[in-house]
Write a protein that holds these residues in place. Sequence first.
Motif, PDB file in Angstrom:
ATOM      1  N   ASP A 188       4.228   5.648  -5.389  1.00  0.00           N
ATOM      2  CA  ASP A 188       4.278   5.610  -6.853  1.00  0.00           C
ATOM      3  C   ASP A 188       3.249   6.563  -7.450  1.00  0.00           C
ATOM      4  O   ASP A 188       3.508   7.241  -8.438  1.00  0.00           O
ATOM      5  CB  ASP A 188       4.043   4.171  -7.350  1.00  0.00           C
ATOM      6  CG  ASP A 188       4.458   4.003  -8.807  1.00  0.00           C
ATOM      7  OD1 ASP A 188       5.468   4.610  -9.201  1.00  0.00           O
ATOM      8  OD2 ASP A 188       3.786   3.257  -9.520  1.00  0.00           O
ATOM      9  N   ASP A 189       2.046   6.605  -6.860  1.00  0.00           N
ATOM     10  CA  ASP A 189       0.979   7.497  -7.334  1.00  0.00           C
ATOM     11  C   ASP A 189       1.337   8.972  -7.176  1.00  0.00           C
ATOM     12  O   ASP A 189       0.892   9.817  -7.956  1.00  0.00           O
ATOM     13  CB  ASP A 189      -0.333   7.210  -6.602  1.00  0.00           C
ATOM     14  CG  ASP A 189      -0.937   5.869  -6.987  1.00  0.00           C
ATOM     15  OD1 ASP A 189      -0.507   5.283  -8.013  1.00  0.00           O
ATOM     16  OD2 ASP A 189      -1.824   5.380  -6.253  1.00  0.00           O
ATOM     17  N   GLU A 190       2.144   9.287  -6.161  1.00  0.00           N
ATOM     18  CA  GLU A 190       2.532  10.676  -5.892  1.00  0.00           C
ATOM     19  C   GLU A 190       3.574  11.186  -6.888  1.00  0.00           C
ATOM     20  O   GLU A 190       3.777  12.374  -7.006  1.00  0.00           O
ATOM     21  CB  GLU A 190       3.051  10.807  -4.471  1.00  0.00           C
ATOM     22  CG  GLU A 190       1.977  10.641  -3.427  1.00  0.00           C
ATOM     23  CD  GLU A 190       2.514  10.671  -2.008  1.00  0.00           C
ATOM     24  OE1 GLU A 190       3.743  10.870  -1.818  1.00  0.00           O
ATOM     25  OE2 GLU A 190       1.722  10.514  -1.073  1.00  0.00           O
ATOM     26  N   LYS A 191       4.243  10.275  -7.584  1.00  0.00           N
ATOM     27  CA  LYS A 191       5.296  10.680  -8.533  1.00  0.00           C
ATOM     28  C   LYS A 191       4.734  11.111  -9.840  1.00  0.00           C
ATOM     29  O   LYS A 191       3.779  10.895 -10.351  1.00  0.00           O
ATOM     30  CB  LYS A 191       6.291   9.548  -8.749  1.00  0.00           C
ATOM     31  CG  LYS A 191       7.169   9.371  -7.538  1.00  0.00           C
ATOM     32  CD  LYS A 191       8.231   8.361  -7.824  1.00  0.00           C
ATOM     33  CE  LYS A 191       9.162   8.235  -6.633  1.00  0.00           C
ATOM     34  NZ  LYS A 191      10.251   7.354  -6.856  1.00  0.00           N
ATOM     35  N   HIS A 217       0.832  -1.198   0.000  1.00  0.00           N
ATOM     36  CA  HIS A 217       0.000   0.000   0.000  1.00  0.00           C
ATOM     37  C   HIS A 217       0.874   1.260   0.000  1.00  0.00           C
ATOM     38  O   HIS A 217       0.618   2.207  -0.756  1.00  0.00           O
ATOM     39  CB  HIS A 217      -0.930  -0.003   1.215  1.00  0.00           C
ATOM     40  CG  HIS A 217      -1.749   1.237   1.353  1.00  0.00           C
ATOM     41  ND1 HIS A 217      -2.812   1.522   0.521  1.00  0.00           N
ATOM     42  CD2 HIS A 217      -1.640   2.291   2.193  1.00  0.00           C
ATOM     43  CE1 HIS A 217      -3.335   2.684   0.855  1.00  0.00           C
ATOM     44  NE2 HIS A 217      -2.631   3.171   1.867  1.00  0.00           N
ATOM     45  N   THR A 267       2.543   1.709  -3.428  1.00  0.00           N
ATOM     46  CA  THR A 267       1.560   2.172  -4.413  1.00  0.00           C
ATOM     47  C   THR A 267       1.280   3.657  -4.199  1.00  0.00           C
ATOM     48  O   THR A 267       1.227   4.430  -5.161  1.00  0.00           O
ATOM     49  CB  THR A 267       0.241   1.368  -4.277  1.00  0.00           C
ATOM     50  OG1 THR A 267       0.535  -0.003  -4.491  1.00  0.00           O
ATOM     51  CG2 THR A 267      -0.805   1.844  -5.268  1.00  0.00           C
ATOM     52  N   LYS A 268       1.127   4.052  -2.933  1.00  0.00           N
ATOM     53  CA  LYS A 268       0.884   5.456  -2.612  1.00  0.00           C
ATOM     54  C   LYS A 268       2.049   6.338  -3.053  1.00  0.00           C
ATOM     55  O   LYS A 268       1.855   7.388  -3.647  1.00  0.00           O
ATOM     56  CB  LYS A 268       0.645   5.596  -1.106  1.00  0.00           C
ATOM     57  CG  LYS A 268       0.282   6.979  -0.653  1.00  0.00           C
ATOM     58  CD  LYS A 268       0.035   7.008   0.834  1.00  0.00           C
ATOM     59  CE  LYS A 268      -0.148   8.430   1.326  1.00  0.00           C
ATOM     60  NZ  LYS A 268      -0.263   8.500   2.761  1.00  0.00           N
TER      61      LYS A 268
END
Length: 136
Positions: free
Chosen positions: A133-136, A127, A130-131
Amino acid sequence: MNKKKPSVDSNDPAEPTRAQLEILQVLWKNGPSTVRFVNDQLNLQKDSLSYTSTLKLMQIMHEKGMVHRDESSMTHIYSAALEEQRTRGVVLKKFVDTMYEGSVKSLMLELLGNEKTSNKDWDTIKHLLTKLDDEK
């Protein structure tokens, strides 16, 4: 009585020893405390540690600016002068530099390969990744 306050350069965080770190952990967890309370907490965690040893160590920590000491009453109250997160970061960086030649990747592979990693831990790690990675 000398009320001179030790100063800590905020750009040069102190690197506490293991014993000093144990004292800081008691203070971070419980807030301002007497030497007696800190000593009692340490003795719950490990073999008997004398009151005078704890007192001497806390006096040295005060001289180095690692703890503050309130001398307004007969019983001195100590509190952590070092920030918990920052100190953990300094200790962790030193550990990674020493044990893993500065490689966070090697540290993470070692940790993730540990058989003590539970399914719940894996889910939390996934989790978080993933979080991030999503912020990049």
